[in-house]
Design an enzyme around this catalytic site. Sequence first.
Site, short mmCIF file in Angstrom:
data_model
loop_
_atom_site.label_atom_id
_atom_site.label_comp_id
_atom_site.label_asym_id
_atom_site.label_seq_id
_atom_site.Cartn_x
_atom_site.Cartn_y
_atom_site.Cartn_z
N HIS A 145 0.88 -1.10 -0.19
CA HIS A 145 -0.13 0.11 0.07
C HIS A 145 0.71 1.38 -0.06
O HIS A 145 1.87 1.47 -0.75
CB HIS A 145 -0.74 -0.02 1.17
CG HIS A 145 -2.12 0.98 1.37
ND1 HIS A 145 -2.38 1.76 0.20
CD2 HIS A 145 -2.81 1.26 2.26
CE1 HIS A 145 -3.30 2.63 0.66
NE2 HIS A 145 -3.70 2.44 1.90
N HIS A 192 -2.24 -2.16 -9.54
CA HIS A 192 -3.21 -1.45 -8.72
C HIS A 192 -4.50 -2.24 -8.59
O HIS A 192 -5.00 -2.85 -9.55
CB HIS A 192 -3.59 0.00 -9.49
CG HIS A 192 -4.19 0.82 -8.22
ND1 HIS A 192 -5.47 0.72 -7.91
CD2 HIS A 192 -3.57 1.46 -7.53
CE1 HIS A 192 -5.75 1.65 -7.06
NE2 HIS A 192 -4.67 2.34 -6.52
N ASP A 235 3.10 5.52 -6.80
CA ASP A 235 4.04 5.47 -5.92
C ASP A 235 5.42 5.10 -6.89
O ASP A 235 6.58 5.37 -6.42
CB ASP A 235 4.13 3.98 -4.96
CG ASP A 235 2.95 4.38 -4.07
OD1 ASP A 235 2.31 3.46 -4.15
OD2 ASP A 235 3.05 5.32 -3.28
C1 SDX Z 1 -1.47 2.09 -3.34
O1 SDX Z 1 -6.21 0.98 -3.25
C2 SDX Z 1 -5.77 2.16 -3.39
O2 SDX Z 1 -6.28 3.16 -4.04
C3 SDX Z 1 -4.05 2.45 -3.08
C4 SDX Z 1 -3.59 3.65 -3.39
C5 SDX Z 1 -4.01 4.68 -2.66
O3 SDX Z 1 -3.59 5.83 -3.21
O4 SDX Z 1 -4.34 4.49 -1.60
O5 SDX Z 1 -3.39 3.64 -5.01
C6 SDX Z 1 -1.91 3.47 -3.08
O6 SDX Z 1 -1.45 1.35 -2.50
C7 SDX Z 1 -0.67 1.78 -4.72
C8 SDX Z 1 -0.30 0.38 -4.78
C9 SDX Z 1 1.20 0.50 -4.31
N1 SDX Z 1 1.77 -0.93 -4.20
C10 SDX Z 1 2.68 -1.43 -5.22
O7 SDX Z 1 3.08 -0.68 -5.93
C11 SDX Z 1 3.14 -2.53 -4.76
C12 SDX Z 1 3.28 -3.50 -5.92
N2 SDX Z 1 2.03 -3.83 -6.51
C13 SDX Z 1 1.58 -5.08 -6.43
O8 SDX Z 1 1.96 -5.56 -5.01
C14 SDX Z 1 0.16 -5.15 -6.60
O9 SDX Z 1 -0.22 -4.76 -7.86
C15 SDX Z 1 -1.15 -4.56 -5.83
C16 SDX Z 1 -0.82 -5.01 -4.63
C17 SDX Z 1 -0.96 -3.09 -6.02
C18 SDX Z 1 -2.43 -5.28 -6.42
O10 SDX Z 1 -2.21 -6.47 -6.22
P1 SDX Z 1 -3.49 -7.53 -6.97
O11 SDX Z 1 -4.70 -6.77 -6.47
O12 SDX Z 1 -3.14 -8.81 -6.81
O13 SDX Z 1 -2.98 -6.96 -8.48
P2 SDX Z 1 -3.82 -7.76 -9.80
O14 SDX Z 1 -4.89 -8.67 -9.40
O15 SDX Z 1 -4.25 -6.55 -10.59
O16 SDX Z 1 -2.80 -8.83 -10.23
C19 SDX Z 1 -3.12 -9.37 -11.38
C20 SDX Z 1 -1.76 -10.24 -11.74
C21 SDX Z 1 -1.34 -11.36 -10.77
O17 SDX Z 1 -0.48 -12.19 -11.48
P3 SDX Z 1 -1.73 -13.55 -12.04
O18 SDX Z 1 -2.30 -14.23 -10.79
O19 SDX Z 1 -2.76 -12.92 -13.07
O20 SDX Z 1 -0.70 -14.52 -12.67
O21 SDX Z 1 -0.78 -9.33 -12.10
C22 SDX Z 1 0.44 -9.74 -11.11
C23 SDX Z 1 -0.25 -10.30 -10.11
O22 SDX Z 1 0.57 -11.45 -9.60
N3 SDX Z 1 0.85 -8.42 -10.61
C24 SDX Z 1 2.17 -8.13 -10.75
C25 SDX Z 1 2.29 -6.94 -10.05
N4 SDX Z 1 1.03 -6.59 -9.41
C26 SDX Z 1 0.37 -7.56 -9.94
N5 SDX Z 1 3.27 -8.65 -11.21
C27 SDX Z 1 4.37 -8.09 -10.94
N6 SDX Z 1 4.70 -6.96 -10.51
C28 SDX Z 1 3.56 -6.14 -9.93
N7 SDX Z 1 3.94 -5.32 -9.33
#
Ligand code: SDX
Length: 396
Positions: A229, A271, A331
Amino acid sequence: NTGFFTFDPGYVSTASCSSNITYMDGENGILEYRGYPIEQLAKHSSYLETCYLLFYGELPDTKQLEDFETNINNHNMVHEALKSFYNGFRRDAHPMAIMMGVTGALSAFYHYNMDIHNKAHRERAMLRLIAKMPTIAAWSFRHAKGLPFIYPDSSLSYSENFLYMMFGVPTTPYVANPSHVKALDVLMILHADHEQNASTSTVRLSGSSDANPFAAVAAGVATLWGPAHGGANEAVIRMLQDIIDSGKPLEDFVARAKDPEDKFRLMGFGHRVYKAYDPRARIVHEICHDILRELPEDSPHKAMLDTAMKLEEVALSDDYFKSRNLYPNVDFYSGVIFLAMDIPLNMFTVMFAMARTIGWISQWNEMREDEQSRIGRPRQLYMGEATRDYVDISKR
Ligand code: SDX
């Protein structure tokens, strides 16, 4: 199934709520505060004017804004006894741990006759939080550095006052870099609210039990700290520095991020809601160029930005990221700006918490305004053992 609950995603119900505050369209990368596009607010508004908009629902007129700013300035000091809380933390305590502790401690100073059903009391809680968070945040940094605390100077603008409390030297006059003041104010607008994200949902849920709003906001600080987050801005820089130090090609890291066996993820990418470019990330990227333009060509911050831009290019040209709609989020670039402003890595999420405080308290207020609102109680799908009789230890 190792006895822990494993949900079939199809069954997981996500708690939802209605709100008039922030609108997000994840498919098209749209973000609006009370109907105003984030791009226009970033260009024309100030953080305090945006705070007024988020809490009261309308942009202020000149007098309303002046009164609001004066009110904030009248409350930017903290109770002198609160200062002693800092001495209880080790020098190497993470500033977010200090923020969480000191913000929660505000509930010990402002809980007297705090009637959450009273609109004036709720407004007073908001004013105190917006006024004091920069002081609490800056002092978290000063404590870690063993520097004397700088008291707020109400002759300065909100963002300039924060930079003064962070970097001021008691023996010499402080002159903030005007481009840093402007950049910080815009970054705080961009981070101010974001609908029902994890930390805001935490504030709503803890506030729904009629808890003290300062305690509820402290719970929001705790949630934001996680690297999935708000902690991602710090994690992005650590990732970029590792990439630079490794000397390996960017493609190696993109390949690792795609490998389901590898825990590595591209921090700052992806996201929960945006399946398009995070509109805030575009604006942050532009600010990066404005801030770094002032730096010498050989500045390490320029190398960091260059690496980030190339990493984005390599990732967005890869099918894995394109097919999953994984784009840079707010971020991804913000940390490069904080570094260029000499804000240390462990203060990045503190910056996010300071900015998001208005979103948390505005969403809390909206929930409290609704006299029908009840205590939050997410439902669960029980996937455990069926009913069974107790077995004496001698027979186990
Ligand atoms: C913030 O909610 C908000 O509004 C939050 C925020 C705010 O202003 O409050 O916007 C602030 O928290 C932004 C996010 C910051 N976090 C990161 O940058 C950490 C890296 N990102 C990930 O951990 C991830 O993208 C999340 C946690 C943000 C979202 O996770 P999800 O919901 O699991 O993502 P998804 O369902 O879209 O994933 C789909 C696929 C998955 O792979 P498959 O199961 O399809 O094989 O994409 C993959 C995920 O594993 N994936 C990534 C990835 N993010 C998702 N793979 C590699 N790198 C990534 N960053």
